[in-house]
Every structure is written in structure tokens, then in C-alpha cells.
Design a protein around this motif. Structure first.
Motif, PDB file in Angstrom:
ATOM      1  N   PRO A  30       0.844  -1.192   0.000  1.00 33.60           N
ATOM      2  CA  PRO A  30       0.000   0.000   0.000  1.00 33.60           C
ATOM      3  C   PRO A  30       0.886   1.252   0.000  1.00 33.60           C
ATOM      4  O   PRO A  30       1.930   1.268   0.645  1.00 33.60           O
ATOM      5  CB  PRO A  30      -0.785  -0.105   1.311  1.00 33.60           C
ATOM      6  CG  PRO A  30      -0.320  -1.313   2.014  1.00 33.60           C
ATOM      7  CD  PRO A  30       0.715  -2.005   1.215  1.00 33.60           C
ATOM      8  N   ASP A  31       0.454   2.284  -0.708  1.00 31.68           N
ATOM      9  CA  ASP A  31       1.244   3.497  -0.832  1.00 31.68           C
ATOM     10  C   ASP A  31       0.974   4.406   0.370  1.00 31.68           C
ATOM     11  O   ASP A  31       0.106   5.265   0.323  1.00 31.68           O
ATOM     12  CB  ASP A  31       0.854   4.198  -2.143  1.00 31.68           C
ATOM     13  CG  ASP A  31       1.738   5.395  -2.419  1.00 31.68           C
ATOM     14  OD1 ASP A  31       2.791   5.518  -1.764  1.00 31.68           O
ATOM     15  OD2 ASP A  31       1.368   6.198  -3.297  1.00 31.68           O
ATOM     16  N   ARG A  32       1.710   4.167   1.453  1.00 36.47           N
ATOM     17  CA  ARG A  32       1.477   4.979   2.659  1.00 36.47           C
ATOM     18  C   ARG A  32       2.798   5.264   3.365  1.00 36.47           C
ATOM     19  O   ARG A  32       3.825   4.643   3.069  1.00 36.47           O
ATOM     20  CB  ARG A  32       0.525   4.260   3.598  1.00 36.47           C
ATOM     21  CG  ARG A  32       1.049   2.920   4.084  1.00 36.47           C
ATOM     22  CD  ARG A  32       0.298   2.439   5.310  1.00 36.47           C
ATOM     23  NE  ARG A  32       0.552   1.027   5.587  1.00 36.47           N
ATOM     24  CZ  ARG A  32       1.676   0.540   6.117  1.00 36.47           C
ATOM     25  NH1 ARG A  32       2.689   1.347   6.400  1.00 36.47           N
ATOM     26  NH2 ARG A  32       1.812  -0.757   6.341  1.00 36.47           N
ATOM     27  N   ILE A  33       2.753   6.210   4.287  1.00 40.33           N
ATOM     28  CA  ILE A  33       3.957   6.607   5.023  1.00 40.33           C
ATOM     29  C   ILE A  33       4.523   5.418   5.788  1.00 40.33           C
ATOM     30  O   ILE A  33       3.775   4.666   6.418  1.00 40.33           O
ATOM     31  CB  ILE A  33       3.625   7.760   5.994  1.00 40.33           C
ATOM     32  CG1 ILE A  33       3.361   9.031   5.194  1.00 40.33           C
ATOM     33  CG2 ILE A  33       4.770   7.989   6.987  1.00 40.33           C
ATOM     34  CD1 ILE A  33       2.814  10.163   6.023  1.00 40.33           C
ATOM     35  N   GLY A  34       5.824   5.250   5.711  1.00 35.96           N
ATOM     36  CA  GLY A  34       6.485   4.239   6.541  1.00 35.96           C
ATOM     37  C   GLY A  34       6.483   2.842   5.951  1.00 35.96           C
ATOM     38  O   GLY A  34       7.023   1.917   6.546  1.00 35.96           O
ATOM     39  N   VAL A  47       8.573  -2.800   5.477  1.00 35.33           N
ATOM     40  CA  VAL A  47       9.030  -3.938   4.678  1.00 35.33           C
ATOM     41  C   VAL A  47      10.494  -4.252   5.008  1.00 35.33           C
ATOM     42  O   VAL A  47      10.878  -5.417   5.155  1.00 35.33           O
ATOM     43  CB  VAL A  47       8.853  -3.653   3.162  1.00 35.33           C
ATOM     44  CG1 VAL A  47       9.514  -4.738   2.333  1.00 35.33           C
ATOM     45  CG2 VAL A  47       7.375  -3.557   2.821  1.00 35.33           C
ATOM     46  N   SER A  48      11.296  -3.199   5.156  1.00 35.74           N
ATOM     47  CA  SER A  48      12.722  -3.417   5.454  1.00 35.74           C
ATOM     48  C   SER A  48      12.924  -4.175   6.755  1.00 35.74           C
ATOM     49  O   SER A  48      13.879  -4.937   6.896  1.00 35.74           O
ATOM     50  CB  SER A  48      13.448  -2.076   5.542  1.00 35.74           C
ATOM     51  OG  SER A  48      13.354  -1.406   4.322  1.00 35.74           O
ATOM     52  N   ALA A  49      12.009  -3.957   7.708  1.00 41.60           N
ATOM     53  CA  ALA A  49      12.135  -4.625   9.006  1.00 41.60           C
ATOM     54  C   ALA A  49      12.124  -6.154   8.843  1.00 41.60           C
ATOM     55  O   ALA A  49      12.785  -6.867   9.600  1.00 41.60           O
ATOM     56  CB  ALA A  49      11.008  -4.183   9.923  1.00 41.60           C
ATOM     57  N   GLU A  91      -2.043  -0.624 -12.163  1.00 44.26           N
ATOM     58  CA  GLU A  91      -3.488  -0.881 -12.105  1.00 44.26           C
ATOM     59  C   GLU A  91      -4.206  -0.095 -11.009  1.00 44.26           C
ATOM     60  O   GLU A  91      -5.398   0.111 -11.073  1.00 44.26           O
ATOM     61  CB  GLU A  91      -3.771  -2.375 -11.890  1.00 44.26           C
ATOM     62  CG  GLU A  91      -3.752  -3.185 -13.167  1.00 44.26           C
ATOM     63  CD  GLU A  91      -2.501  -4.012 -13.293  1.00 44.26           C
ATOM     64  OE1 GLU A  91      -2.550  -5.191 -12.947  1.00 44.26           O
ATOM     65  OE2 GLU A  91      -1.464  -3.459 -13.714  1.00 44.26           O
ATOM     66  N   ASP A  92      -3.458   0.288  -9.956  1.00 44.10           N
ATOM     67  CA  ASP A  92      -4.144   0.914  -8.814  1.00 44.10           C
ATOM     68  C   ASP A  92      -3.143   1.849  -8.121  1.00 44.10           C
ATOM     69  O   ASP A  92      -2.160   1.404  -7.538  1.00 44.10           O
ATOM     70  CB  ASP A  92      -4.605  -0.194  -7.855  1.00 44.10           C
ATOM     71  CG  ASP A  92      -5.408   0.366  -6.686  1.00 44.10           C
ATOM     72  OD1 ASP A  92      -5.373   1.606  -6.471  1.00 44.10           O
ATOM     73  OD2 ASP A  92      -6.047  -0.436  -5.980  1.00 44.10           O
ATOM     74  N   SER A  93      -3.462   3.154  -8.152  1.00 47.26           N
ATOM     75  CA  SER A  93      -2.493   4.125  -7.636  1.00 47.26           C
ATOM     76  C   SER A  93      -2.395   4.122  -6.112  1.00 47.26           C
ATOM     77  O   SER A  93      -1.588   4.830  -5.530  1.00 47.26           O
ATOM     78  CB  SER A  93      -2.838   5.527  -8.134  1.00 47.26           C
ATOM     79  OG  SER A  93      -4.106   5.880  -7.626  1.00 47.26           O
ATOM     80  N   ASN A  94      -3.221   3.315  -5.453  1.00 48.29           N
ATOM     81  CA  ASN A  94      -3.080   3.184  -3.999  1.00 48.29           C
ATOM     82  C   ASN A  94      -1.976   2.208  -3.596  1.00 48.29           C
ATOM     83  O   ASN A  94      -1.735   1.992  -2.420  1.00 48.29           O
ATOM     84  CB  ASN A  94      -4.388   2.707  -3.378  1.00 48.29           C
ATOM     85  CG  ASN A  94      -5.490   3.743  -3.539  1.00 48.29           C
ATOM     86  OD1 ASN A  94      -5.257   4.926  -3.274  1.00 48.29           O
ATOM     87  ND2 ASN A  94      -6.649   3.302  -4.021  1.00 48.29           N
ATOM     88  N   TYR A  95      -1.322   1.630  -4.611  1.00 49.17           N
ATOM     89  CA  TYR A  95      -0.266   0.665  -4.322  1.00 49.17           C
ATOM     90  C   TYR A  95       1.032   1.037  -5.035  1.00 49.17           C
ATOM     91  O   TYR A  95       1.034   1.782  -6.015  1.00 49.17           O
ATOM     92  CB  TYR A  95      -0.689  -0.747  -4.761  1.00 49.17           C
ATOM     93  CG  TYR A  95      -1.778  -1.314  -3.898  1.00 49.17           C
ATOM     94  CD1 TYR A  95      -1.465  -2.048  -2.758  1.00 49.17           C
ATOM     95  CD2 TYR A  95      -3.119  -1.084  -4.211  1.00 49.17           C
ATOM     96  CE1 TYR A  95      -2.469  -2.551  -1.953  1.00 49.17           C
ATOM     97  CE2 TYR A  95      -4.130  -1.582  -3.406  1.00 49.17           C
ATOM     98  CZ  TYR A  95      -3.800  -2.308  -2.276  1.00 49.17           C
ATOM     99  OH  TYR A  95      -4.784  -2.801  -1.472  1.00 49.17           O
TER     100      TYR A  95
END
Lengths: 387, 215
Positions: free
Chosen positions: B145-149, B154-156, B175-179
Motif C-alpha cells: 500500500p502506498d502509505r507513510i512508513g 518492509v525493510s524490518a 493498475e491501482d495508484s493506492n499501491y
């Protein structure tokens, strides 16, 4: 091919090369293979040769002193583990374990013993399933490999016998460590068939990696598309090996037989069946007699479905080295009985795959076409020479 | 990445009065396609490409091969004024110039003096460095998901498994700009464990897969 008696290098100490219980690289596969061959009465006791641990001076033919020292010290000193990271030790892939140096040196000793058996004319062929750790670099452990036994053995042959060596690697992972060790050497030709590095470790092994300086034209890479199946794999393997052997005309063959290109293997995306693990050795066997008076040393390598794939594939390798005829039909039921309790999956009952978990690949045509273009790129170099 | 870290500093140049034939020879001998034209103070006053030289050359199809044109000065065919770039400009700016202006070479100028040159090939090499394999590693692509942090989250996963990250790229998910798609090169031969870890997370591994989305 008369008298293809093959030395089988083996010691229980191969099993000491063990990172942890749940690590994918597990040398119990070698014991299970030996046992299967014995149940099938295909391994004469007199052919089993017990190897010594390789000396430090042999290992230093490839590896640096600092690295060898680090491997020796890692399991005993109080040095923080972060000091070992630069050597690739103490990571998820190659964790430090007790007796690491001795275990690693024993695998190298096995491959050196295989070389000695062949070059001292005791056997035309020799097999060390404990070896084939092709990712080891001079100063770095990588991809489950600490010492690069294949590279050390090739160096040993070069320095003591001055033979021209062809190294062929059919592990699903690129044979990067061996390639790098002889990248500028025109007397060692390295050939690797592997899944493309697009996703798969180590990411190298592109068609344009051809060697440098005097070694230019003595490195060949065949990066196969993910989900490549038997037909494409074998046609590429046979054509390419025929052309490369005719071009290089080696005195001896060292082959690495990782069997992780199988469709059941959990680490890779190639999609081959047991068929290729019969055809690959058959073809190398024939080439070794055609070009090298039979001088052929075969090694193990990757293979992470250690119950359903490795014991069968490696038993076929030995059988084919001995008499060019693979096993067919049912597997020894005693072997199954003995080993089923060790395994977390149901052991196979026949030498051929039952194909129960084989997935139909929707893109076979495209994959085959891409592979064909890849081969043309790699072989262009040789084909241009003969015009 | 700065231009100064990508550019070549040994630049082959000519002065305005040099003959076109000299330019031709330099292009051939050095396997290059552009020559900046400089004055006595190393200021760039023009640039010529192999195409300029070819346009000025007589045609091989001419019945009488007239080489006279090749003795003209390069100043007669050079392009001027010249678009240049500064050593402390960035790789992205070069890419934008090459794309927009449709040429393939930029002299690098500092205090009005020529200090280097950068070509399309140098830029592609840098791109290969950024996306390629320098250390043994596996690649995985993760839809997030395209969100802060999200990158930190994922790196964790990699940190927990003590797996070093060799490189990261972030792509839009078409396909979906929320991702977004995160592409990681990670230094392990065994991505099985980490793939398992992701199975129970909100992040989805999209490649490698049997249904290759890159077809």
C-alpha cells in the motif's frame, strides 16, 4: 565405453557440513544417496574411497589467508559476529557452526581425492557428491558455500598436471565462484547452465560474461528463463556442449551436478523432471570418452528437495557414470522403509517422476523461444570463428 | 548521483579553425561521436557530432569524389550555442535533457571552463549500476500500500532475518495508484523464509511467479 569403473568418494564426515536443522543445505542427502545405491546393489564396496581433509596450502590455492583464518576462528573466538559479516559468515545463508573449518576442508578433500583417483589412473571417473560448492569466493562465503572445492581442484590440476580443464555446471544457480576464479585463464573453460539471474541468486551468468584478457572466449553462460522445462533445457544443453567441446577440446572434465532445476525444488523456478538428470550425465559421459579418454570428475551441488529429488537424481548420476544405463521402474522398497521416517514428505516409489505436483506451464512456447535466442547469443562467439 | 561522478574527464576537443578532416579522424580513431569545440580559455563555443561531419562529407555515390569540403573549418558546421551541464547537477537532469532535446552528449562546464563530458552511454552505465547485480543476490518484487512508513515496515522483515539489502527500486503500480511495487535485491540464496514471513503480512510478493506479470 569399456571399464567405466567409478570411484565414489564418501565419508560420514560430509554430514558435519551442517548449518542448522532447518537450513535448506543438508548433506544427509549424500548418505541417503549412498544408501539407495547400496540397496540397489549398484555401488561396489571396493569403489568407495575415503577422503582426507584438504590441507590449508591446497585451500589457499583459491582462498585468502585472512578468510581461511576467519573460517577457522569463527566457531570459537569471542569476536562479535559482525566482524565476520565481511567474509559472508554469520549470515542467514552461511551461519557459523561448530567445526566449520574441518567440515569445509573435508568437502574439499573429497574433490581433491576424486581428482587424484582419476589422474593417478585408478579410475577413469570419480564422483564426490559432497562437493560442488560453486559459490565460494576467494575471500567470501556465499550461497551456502564456504570453500570452493571445484575451483581449488581445478587450480590443483592446473598447477600439478597442466591439463586443460572444462568445467560444466548444471546447477539451477549460476556457477559464479568458479567462473570468477578462472575468468582470465584460457586453459580453464567454464560453462554454466542456470536459471536467469532476473530473480534467482546470484543474479550473474549473463550471456555477455565471456571472460577477460587471455581468458576471453573461455567462459560460456546459458541463462535459462524461469519455468524452463526438459525439452528446451536438454536441446540447449546438448547442442551447446557439443559445440563447446569441439571448440575447446579439453583434457579433463569437471562437472557440477546441482539438481535444483527440478520442478519440486523449493528454491528455484526451473521446471525440469528427473529426465534431465539422466540425460545430462549420459551426454557428459559420452563427451568425456570422445575428447578426454574418459577423464571425468563429477561433483554434487545444490538440491533442496532432499528426499524426493536428490537421492534419485544422484544415484542415476553414479549409475550412468558406471554403465551409461539409468535405473528404471521401482525404487528399492527397503530404502524407502529405512528413510521414510527421516523425511517430512512421502518418498517416491519409482525412478521416474509421478508428475503429481507438476504444473503445466502456460508460456512454454515463449520460454522456448527466449531460450533459443539466448543460446544464439552465447554461441555466436564460437560460430563466428568457424565461418 | 552527481554528474561529476559519472562524467569522463579526459575530453577530446578541437579549436574552431581545425579542419573537418581532423574531426573525422578523431571520431574514427577514438570511437567517439561528439567533439566539443573550445577556445584558448577552454570555454565551449560549439559542438560537432559524427552526423555533422557525415553531412559535410561528399557522398560515396558521387562520380567525382570531391574532398574539398573536408578542409573547411569545424566552426562552419558546429552547433552553437551548446547546452552544457554542471558537475553538481544530477543524473535525473541529464536523463531529462537527453529525452527532451533528443541529443546524446553534454559537455560538463564549471566556471565557464570545460571539465568533462557525459554521453548517453555513460548515463545508461549508471542506470545499470543502479539496477544491476554487484553482489550475489536474489530479487523479489513486493506490492505494498502506498502509505507513510511502508518502506521501513518492509525493510524490518529483512533486518529480522539478518538479510542485507543490495538495492531498492520503487515503481508505481499501474493498475491501482493506492499501491506501489518495491523491488529488492537481497543478499540471500534462500528467499523461502522471507517469502513465508510475507505470507502473513499485508504485503504481497508478486514476482517471481508462474504467471509472469512482465510478459
Amino acid at each position: 565405453m569399456s571399464n567405466c569403473n567409478t570411484a565414489f568418494i564418501y565419508t560420514e564426515a560430509f554430514k558435519d557440513y551442517k548449518f542448522s536443522d532447518d537450513h535448506p543445505f543438508n548433506q544427509i542427502r549424500v548418505s541417503a544417496t549412498k544408501d539407495l545405491l547400496e540397496y540397489e546393489k549398484a555401488l561396489p564396496a571396493s569403489n568407495i574411497i575415503f577422503p582426507k581433509q584438504a590441507s590449508e596450502s591446497l585451500i589457499s590455492g583459491i582462498h585468502t589467508k585472512n578468510y581461511i583464518e576467519a573460517v577457522k576462528r569463527a566457531d570459537q573466538s569471542d569476536t562479535p559476529i559482525s566482524e565476520y559479516y565481511k567474509y559472508g559468515l554469520g549470515t542467514e545463508d552461511t551461519p557459523i557452526f561448530r567445526g566449520m573449518y574441518e567440515a569445509s576442508a573435508t568437502l574439499v578433500g573429497g574433490t581433491i581425492e576424486a581428482v587424484n583417483q582419476v589422474l593417478n589412473h585408478h579410475y577413469p571417473h570419480a564422483l564426490n557428491l559432497g562437493g560442488g560448492l560453486h559459490h565460494g569466493f576467494p575471500e567470501k562465503a556465499s550461497g551456502f558455500c564456504i570453500f570452493n572445492d571445484a575451483a581449488i581442484a581445478i587450480k590443483y590440476i592446473r598447477e600439478n598436471y597442466n591439463l586443460r580443464v572444462l568445467y560444466v555446471d548444471t546447477d539451477a544457480h549460476h556457477g559464479d565462484g568458479v567462473q570468477a576464479s578462472f575468468y582470465d585463464d584460457p586453459n580453464v573453460c567454464t560453462v554454466s547452465f542456470h536459471e536467469t539471474g532476473r530473480y534467482l541468486y546470484p543474479g550473474t551468468g549473463n550471456t555477455n560474461e565471456r571472460g577477460v584478457k587471455k581468458g576471453f572466449g573461455y567462459t560460456f553462460n546459458f541463462p535459462l528463463d524461469a519455468f524452463t522445462e526438459d525439452e528446451s533445457f536438454l536441446s540447449i544443453f546438448k547442442t551447446s556442449m557439443d559445440e563447446i567441446m569441439d571448440y575447446f577440446r579439453p583434457d579433463i572434465i569437471i562437472s557440477q551436478h546441482g539438481v535444483d532445476a527440478h520442478y519440486l525444488d523449493p528454491l528455484t523456478h526451473l521446471h525440469a523432471t528427473m529426465n534431465i538428470f539422466e540425460e545430462i550425465p549420459k551426454h557428459i559421459h559420452a563427451l568425456s570418452h570422445q575428447y578426454c579418454e574418459g577423464k571425468w570428475i563429477a561433483l554434487g551441488g545444490g538440491g533442496y528437495d532432499i528426499w524426493r529429488v536428490v537421492p534419485r537424481a544422484w544415484s542415476q548420476l553414479y549409475k550412468i557414470m558406471q554403465d551409461s544405463t539409468p535405473f528404471t521402474g521401482n525404487l528399492s522398497s527397503e530404502w524407502q522403509k529405512k528413510w521414510q521416517s527421516h523425511a517430512n514428505v512421502v518418498l517416491p516409489t519409482t525412478w521416474e517422476d509421478d508428475l503429481a505436483h507438476y504444473k503445466k506451464i502456460p508460456r512454454t512456447v515463449e520460454i522456448t523461444e527466449k531460450n533459443q535466442r539466448m543460446v544464439e547469443q552465447t554461441l555466436q562467439f564460437i560460430r563466428n570463428l568457424s565461418i | 548521483m552527481f554528474v561529476k561522478d559519472m562524467m569522463k574527464t579526459e575530453v577530446i576537443t578541437l579549436q574552431a579553425e581545425a579542419k573537418i578532416s581532423e574531426a573525422y579522424q578523431l571520431l574514427q580513431e577514438n570511437h567517439i561521436r561528439h567533439i566539443p569545440i573550445i577556445d584558448n580559455n577552454k570555454q565551449v563555443i560549439g559542438i560537432i557530432s559524427d552526423r555533422d561531419v557525415r553531412d559535410a562529407s561528399p557522398s560515396i555515390l558521387d562520380e567525382v569524389y570531391n574532398e574539398e569540403a573536408l578542409s573547411f573549418p569545424v566552426s562552419s558546421i558546429m552547433t552553437t550555442p551548446v547546452t552544457t551541464i554542471h558537475p553538481y547537477d544530477y543524473v535525473e537532469e541529464i536523463a531529462a535533457i537527453f529525452y527532451d532535446r533528443e541529443f546524446a552528449c553534454l559537455p560538463v562546464v564549471k566556471n565557464n571552463i570545460l571539465v568533462g563530458i557525459i554521453t548517453e552511454k555513460d548515463m545508461l552505465y549508471t542506470l545499470i549500476q543502479l539496477t544491476g547485480t554487484h553482489v550475489p543476490s536474489s530479487q523479489i518484487e513486493i506490492k505494498v500500500p502506498d502509505r507513510i512508513g511502508v518502506l521501513a515496515d518492509v525493510s524490518a522483515f529483512f533486518k529480522r532475518r539478518k538479510i542485507k539489502v543490495a538495492s531498492v527500486l520503487i515503481y508505481p503500480y499501474l493498475e491501482d495508484s493506492n499501491y506501489k511495487i518495491l523491488v529488492f535485491r537481497i543478499q540471500t540464496m534462500n528467499p523461502m523464509n522471507i517469502m513465508d514471513d510475507f505470507k502473513d503480512s499485508e504485503f504481497e510478493i508478486v514476482s517471481p511467479s508462474l504467471e509472469n506479470p512482465h510478459e
